[in-house]
Scaffold this motif. Sequence first.
Motif, PDB file in Angstrom:
ATOM      1  N   ARG A   1      11.744  14.116  41.261  1.00  0.00           N
ATOM      2  CA  ARG A   1      10.456  13.029  40.956  1.00  0.00           C
ATOM      3  C   ARG A   1      10.011  12.207  42.117  1.00  0.00           C
ATOM      4  O   ARG A   1       8.754  12.125  42.180  1.00  0.00           O
ATOM      5  CB  ARG A   1      11.180  11.925  40.097  1.00  0.00           C
ATOM      6  CG  ARG A   1      11.361  12.271  38.526  1.00  0.00           C
ATOM      7  CD  ARG A   1      11.732  11.183  37.534  1.00  0.00           C
ATOM      8  NE  ARG A   1      12.770  10.610  38.393  1.00  0.00           N
ATOM      9  CZ  ARG A   1      14.260  10.865  37.493  1.00  0.00           C
ATOM     10  NH1 ARG A   1      14.495  11.677  36.817  1.00  0.00           N
ATOM     11  NH2 ARG A   1      15.335  10.062  38.144  1.00  0.00           N
TER      12      ARG A   1
ATOM     13  N   ASN B   1       9.856  13.953  45.065  1.00  0.00           N
ATOM     14  CA  ASN B   1       8.936  14.840  45.612  1.00  0.00           C
ATOM     15  C   ASN B   1       7.380  15.017  44.820  1.00  0.00           C
ATOM     16  O   ASN B   1       6.544  15.048  45.677  1.00  0.00           O
ATOM     17  CB  ASN B   1       9.666  16.288  45.449  1.00  0.00           C
ATOM     18  CG  ASN B   1       8.854  17.406  45.782  1.00  0.00           C
ATOM     19  OD1 ASN B   1       7.962  17.929  44.982  1.00  0.00           O
ATOM     20  ND2 ASN B   1       8.806  17.784  47.007  1.00  0.00           N
ATOM     21  N   VAL B   2       7.417  14.630  43.327  1.00  0.00           N
ATOM     22  CA  VAL B   2       6.499  14.881  42.778  1.00  0.00           C
ATOM     23  C   VAL B   2       5.585  13.530  43.333  1.00  0.00           C
ATOM     24  O   VAL B   2       4.219  13.744  43.635  1.00  0.00           O
ATOM     25  CB  VAL B   2       6.564  14.823  41.352  1.00  0.00           C
ATOM     26  CG1 VAL B   2       5.348  14.733  40.460  1.00  0.00           C
ATOM     27  CG2 VAL B   2       7.136  16.021  40.897  1.00  0.00           C
ATOM     28  N   ASP B   3       6.277  12.551  43.333  1.00  0.00           N
ATOM     29  CA  ASP B   3       5.350  11.244  44.053  1.00  0.00           C
ATOM     30  C   ASP B   3       4.869  11.371  45.135  1.00  0.00           C
ATOM     31  O   ASP B   3       3.702  11.012  45.489  1.00  0.00           O
ATOM     32  CB  ASP B   3       6.314   9.890  43.847  1.00  0.00           C
ATOM     33  CG  ASP B   3       6.852   9.650  42.360  1.00  0.00           C
ATOM     34  OD1 ASP B   3       6.037  10.058  41.602  1.00  0.00           O
ATOM     35  OD2 ASP B   3       7.804   8.976  42.287  1.00  0.00           O
TER      36      ASP B   3
ATOM     37  N   ARG C   1       3.994  14.119  46.647  1.00  0.00           N
ATOM     38  CA  ARG C   1       2.890  15.149  46.538  1.00  0.00           C
ATOM     39  C   ARG C   1       1.631  14.400  45.885  1.00  0.00           C
ATOM     40  O   ARG C   1       0.554  14.786  46.678  1.00  0.00           O
ATOM     41  CB  ARG C   1       3.382  16.440  45.937  1.00  0.00           C
ATOM     42  CG  ARG C   1       4.476  17.199  46.624  1.00  0.00           C
ATOM     43  CD  ARG C   1       4.771  18.560  45.760  1.00  0.00           C
ATOM     44  NE  ARG C   1       3.771  19.535  45.814  1.00  0.00           N
ATOM     45  CZ  ARG C   1       3.631  20.666  45.138  1.00  0.00           C
ATOM     46  NH1 ARG C   1       4.969  21.059  44.280  1.00  0.00           N
ATOM     47  NH2 ARG C   1       2.686  21.363  45.000  1.00  0.00           N
TER      48      ARG C   1
ATOM     49  N   LYS D   1       6.052  21.587  49.186  1.00  0.00           N
ATOM     50  CA  LYS D   1       6.079  22.684  48.060  1.00  0.00           C
ATOM     51  C   LYS D   1       7.142  23.478  47.868  1.00  0.00           C
ATOM     52  O   LYS D   1       8.048  23.558  46.973  1.00  0.00           O
ATOM     53  CB  LYS D   1       4.970  23.632  48.330  1.00  0.00           C
ATOM     54  CG  LYS D   1       4.605  24.629  46.958  1.00  0.00           C
ATOM     55  CD  LYS D   1       3.400  25.610  47.461  1.00  0.00           C
ATOM     56  CE  LYS D   1       3.343  26.680  46.056  1.00  0.00           C
ATOM     57  NZ  LYS D   1       2.448  27.668  46.639  1.00  0.00           N
TER      58      LYS D   1
ATOM     59  N   THR E   1      10.101  21.230  46.394  1.00  0.00           N
ATOM     60  CA  THR E   1       9.914  21.099  45.064  1.00  0.00           C
ATOM     61  C   THR E   1      10.483  22.538  44.337  1.00  0.00           C
ATOM     62  O   THR E   1      11.386  22.314  43.534  1.00  0.00           O
ATOM     63  CB  THR E   1       8.299  21.342  44.572  1.00  0.00           C
ATOM     64  OG1 THR E   1       7.675  20.261  45.223  1.00  0.00           O
ATOM     65  CG2 THR E   1       8.207  21.474  43.043  1.00  0.00           C
TER      66      THR E   1
END
Length: 425
Positions: free
Chosen positions: A115, A117-119, A121, A142, A145
């Motif tokens: 999560r 990592n998504v934030d 990115r 990436k 991820t």
Amino acid sequence: MSATGVLPAIDGHCHRLPKDWAAESMREMSRSDSHMRASDNQRSLSHNSMNLGVKITVDNDDRVDKALKSKVTQTTKLKGMLEESLAKTGVEISKMAAIKKYLEEQKMKVDSHLRQNVDRRGHRAARPGRELVHDTPHKELKRQTELLQDSGSKLESKIQDVSRSLEKLKTIKSSLTADLNDKAAALDLDNKCLEMVATDGTFGIPNMPDHGSTGLPFGWKKSTHQGVEDASDAHRMAAKLRKHAFHVTNRRRMMEKEQHDSLQAALSSKINEISKLRDVLTDNLSQVNEEIARATKVKQKLEASIAEKMPHLNLAKQRYNTRAKRPQREAIHDEVEHALLLQYKELKETVHDLQAKLQQVNLHLSQLAKTKAELEGNIADKSANLRMDQQCHTMAPSRPATSATFASENLSMRPPSTLSRSMEM
């Protein structure tokens, strides 16, 4: 004398012959002797039967006692094996429950990092348009991820494997517990049988009830041995599964740590690169501002010079026009007209040249202003990008530990030696 051996009646009474009288006694004595011999024989046979019965009773009692003691010994050994195996199974269940909890905690950490990592990115995706490049931090994010998704999938698979192993161990524990309870009950009953003594009873022979015992001793022992062997196999598989689970988690930790360091290094490098580039752009902007200032001064001088020339140019034109009103006879191309025309021409050329120079300076200033605006926008974007990457760098989760800290005995794959020796019984 009659034919029947009876003397004729005398005084109304019949009398036998003496020999018949003696013969009768002899016959009775003979029968008595025969009965006495038969009785003696019967007594002898009865004594023999009673002696044989005593021997059979003693032998059967000894055989039953010996069989009971042997069975108690076997049952006690099997009970000990079951107790030891049950204790080991309990320990394995505790270890597997602990490793399951540990894996679930690791899965939660991976999900949290994913999560984050998504934030991160998403945070970098909000950079200014000119800064949206497929740079090294983008590639590392990436890769992170993909790594976290793969780690989460593997941890989930291991959690399922551990759950199945845990359920199997619980089933084995239940089976061992049932077998142990049966062994304890059987041992108690056999001990009670050993404590029983013969009591006086009636002459009636009791009927032996049929309890339907169909199991064979070999199968009875083999069933318990098979249960203990299944438990040992489950223990070994559980230890192997724990070891593999630790290998997976430690490998994941190492890869995540390396990826974490690589990403942070990429962001740090990008931050330095942006900072240096922004400094260069700032220097260029300073140079452009200086050039604008110089060009503005030139423009002012050109404008001042043109302004200085225009009155003289207008004066020459005015004088020429004024002298053009002279009478026809006086309208000659004299030295005054020649001087005026020459003055006008030279001034006009000078003004035109100055105006061309001014136009070039204005065009140059326009280009400088455009360059300045572009540099300022670029610097603003670089500053925004710098701040966002600095924030992205601080958004990183805590650096993963190098390895797990569980005790090494949790990884043991060797079967218990005492249990192995017991199974050789």
